[in-house]
Motif scaffolding. Structure first.
Motif, PDB file in Angstrom:
ATOM      1  N   LYS A  93       0.811  -1.221   0.000  1.00  0.00           N
ATOM      2  CA  LYS A  93       0.000   0.000   0.000  1.00  0.00           C
ATOM      3  C   LYS A  93       0.842   1.268   0.000  1.00  0.00           C
ATOM      4  CE  LYS A  93      -3.856   0.228   2.322  1.00  0.00           C
ATOM      5  NZ  LYS A  93      -4.872   0.147   3.386  1.00  0.00           N
ATOM      6  N   SER A  94       2.077   1.176   0.464  1.00  0.00           N
ATOM      7  CA  SER A  94       2.930   2.365   0.512  1.00  0.00           C
ATOM      8  C   SER A  94       3.816   2.508  -0.727  1.00  0.00           C
ATOM      9  CB  SER A  94       3.804   2.314   1.764  1.00  0.00           C
ATOM     10  OG  SER A  94       4.716   1.235   1.684  1.00  0.00           O
ATOM     11  N   GLN A  95       3.660   1.634  -1.704  1.00  0.00           N
ATOM     12  CA  GLN A  95       4.488   1.702  -2.914  1.00  0.00           C
ATOM     13  C   GLN A  95       4.015   2.819  -3.846  1.00  0.00           C
ATOM     14  OE1 GLN A  95       7.256  -0.139  -3.495  1.00  0.00           O
ATOM     15  NE2 GLN A  95       6.956  -1.050  -1.467  1.00  0.00           N
ATOM     16  N   ASN A  96       4.912   3.259  -4.707  1.00  0.00           N
ATOM     17  CA  ASN A  96       4.609   4.366  -5.623  1.00  0.00           C
ATOM     18  C   ASN A  96       3.500   4.022  -6.608  1.00  0.00           C
ATOM     19  OD1 ASN A  96       6.463   6.109  -4.513  1.00  0.00           O
ATOM     20  ND2 ASN A  96       8.125   5.441  -5.864  1.00  0.00           N
ATOM     21  N   TYR A  97       3.485   2.792  -7.126  1.00  0.00           N
ATOM     22  CA  TYR A  97       2.464   2.448  -8.116  1.00  0.00           C
ATOM     23  C   TYR A  97       1.068   2.431  -7.494  1.00  0.00           C
ATOM     24  CZ  TYR A  97       2.937  -2.333  -6.314  1.00  0.00           C
ATOM     25  OH  TYR A  97       2.992  -3.445  -5.516  1.00  0.00           O
ATOM     26  N   MET A  98       0.974   2.189  -6.189  1.00  0.00           N
ATOM     27  CA  MET A  98      -0.331   2.259  -5.530  1.00  0.00           C
ATOM     28  C   MET A  98      -0.780   3.715  -5.395  1.00  0.00           C
ATOM     29  SD  MET A  98      -1.417  -0.750  -5.085  1.00  0.00           S
ATOM     30  CE  MET A  98      -2.737  -0.529  -3.934  1.00  0.00           C
ATOM     31  N   ARG A  99       0.156   4.602  -5.094  1.00  0.00           N
ATOM     32  CA  ARG A  99      -0.183   6.028  -5.025  1.00  0.00           C
ATOM     33  C   ARG A  99      -0.599   6.541  -6.399  1.00  0.00           C
ATOM     34  NH1 ARG A  99       4.203   6.958  -0.718  1.00  0.00           N
ATOM     35  NH2 ARG A  99       5.561   6.317  -2.392  1.00  0.00           N
TER      36      ARG A  99
ATOM     37  N   HIS B 171      -3.963  -3.833  -8.649  1.00  0.00           N
ATOM     38  CA  HIS B 171      -2.528  -3.625  -8.797  1.00  0.00           C
ATOM     39  C   HIS B 171      -1.692  -4.210  -7.658  1.00  0.00           C
ATOM     40  CE1 HIS B 171      -3.363  -0.974 -12.136  1.00  0.00           C
ATOM     41  NE2 HIS B 171      -4.219  -0.295 -11.381  1.00  0.00           N
ATOM     42  N   GLY B 172      -2.222  -4.230  -6.468  1.00  0.00           N
ATOM     43  CA  GLY B 172      -1.398  -4.599  -5.329  1.00  0.00           C
ATOM     44  C   GLY B 172      -1.451  -6.054  -4.918  1.00  0.00           C
ATOM     45  N   MET B 173      -2.567  -6.721  -5.179  1.00  0.00           N
ATOM     46  CA  MET B 173      -2.740  -8.061  -4.644  1.00  0.00           C
ATOM     47  C   MET B 173      -1.756  -9.078  -5.222  1.00  0.00           C
ATOM     48  SD  MET B 173      -4.424  -8.974  -2.265  1.00  0.00           S
ATOM     49  CE  MET B 173      -5.616  -9.960  -1.486  1.00  0.00           C
ATOM     50  N   LYS B 174      -1.457  -8.973  -6.515  1.00  0.00           N
ATOM     51  CA  LYS B 174      -0.532  -9.929  -7.128  1.00  0.00           C
ATOM     52  C   LYS B 174       0.869  -9.816  -6.523  1.00  0.00           C
ATOM     53  CE  LYS B 174      -2.700 -10.709 -11.558  1.00  0.00           C
ATOM     54  NZ  LYS B 174      -2.559 -10.646 -13.006  1.00  0.00           N
ATOM     55  N   VAL B 175       1.278  -8.612  -6.197  1.00  0.00           N
ATOM     56  CA  VAL B 175       2.594  -8.420  -5.585  1.00  0.00           C
ATOM     57  C   VAL B 175       2.549  -8.795  -4.106  1.00  0.00           C
ATOM     58  CG1 VAL B 175       4.382  -6.722  -5.078  1.00  0.00           C
ATOM     59  CG2 VAL B 175       3.180  -6.642  -7.255  1.00  0.00           C
ATOM     60  N   ALA B 176       1.466  -8.469  -3.449  1.00  0.00           N
ATOM     61  CA  ALA B 176       1.360  -8.732  -2.010  1.00  0.00           C
ATOM     62  C   ALA B 176       1.262 -10.217  -1.703  1.00  0.00           C
ATOM     63  CB  ALA B 176       0.152  -8.005  -1.439  1.00  0.00           C
TER      64      ALA B 176
ATOM     65  N   ALA C 129      -9.741   0.013  -2.315  1.00  0.00           N
ATOM     66  CA  ALA C 129     -10.043  -1.404  -2.534  1.00  0.00           C
ATOM     67  C   ALA C 129      -9.786  -1.807  -3.981  1.00  0.00           C
ATOM     68  CB  ALA C 129     -11.485  -1.704  -2.147  1.00  0.00           C
ATOM     69  N   THR C 130     -10.186  -0.977  -4.932  1.00  0.00           N
ATOM     70  CA  THR C 130      -9.987  -1.297  -6.345  1.00  0.00           C
ATOM     71  C   THR C 130      -8.508  -1.272  -6.707  1.00  0.00           C
ATOM     72  OG1 THR C 130     -12.130  -0.284  -6.809  1.00  0.00           O
ATOM     73  CG2 THR C 130     -10.692  -0.692  -8.683  1.00  0.00           C
TER      74      THR C 130
END
Length: 156
Positions: free
Chosen positions: A49-55, A71-76, A65-66
């Motif tokens: 959640k703190s990554q640049n691509y999430m921002r 974008h985040g779930m595959k990496v997380a 949530a979207t």
């Protein structure tokens, strides 16, 4: 066992064969892993959640949530998948304590019987089966990485 099996009579205490007989051993085997996987998932999601691509995704107008789902779930999920490989091999081979308590004949009991009867061939076979399962599940984890993270590719 004492509460659900003896006092309340909801579940059978031991044996192997019906779904009801698998509920308590499954809970005993899965509970420690469930807690660790939940903590690992939480920590990984907080990092993502703190990554640049999430921002960037949020700046483009996506809600939390979207953005996390797209974008985040595959990496997380990568650290969780890493842990699931060896964990699946351990759970499938069973735990000799759980097998002893619930009177289930599994690979854990094969280990114990081979040691008690000083049977080196049976013990070697059990170790080979466990090792093959461990290698197989680690291979499955590596293949799953290629689907989850496009930066990782399989090479022949």
């Amino acid at each position: 066992m004492a509460l659900f099996g003896l006092k309340l009579g909801w579940l059978p205490i031991g044996g192997f064969g019906t779904i009801a007989q698998l509920i308590m051993p499954s809970i005993c085997l899965a509970l420690p892993f469930l807690a660790y996987v939940a903590r690992l998932t939480r920590n990984s999601l907080l990092d993502v959640k703190s990554q640049n691509y999430m921002r960037t995704a949020k700046a483009k107008g996506l809600d939390d949530a979207t953005a996390l789902a797209r974008h985040g779930m595959k990496v997380a999920i990568l650290p969780v998948v890493t842990y699931l490989g060896p964990m699946a091999a351990y759970v499938l081979t069973g735990s000799f304590v759980v097998e002893s308590v619930f009177n289930i004949s599994g690979l854990g009991m094969v280990f114990v019987n081979a040691i008690q009867n000083t049977d080196p061939f049976l013990l070697t076979g059990a170790v080979v089966v466990y090792s093959a399962l461990l290698v197989f599940f680690n291979f499955v984890v590596d293949v799953m990485y290629t689907f989850l993270d496009k930066r990782i590719q399989l090479h022949a």
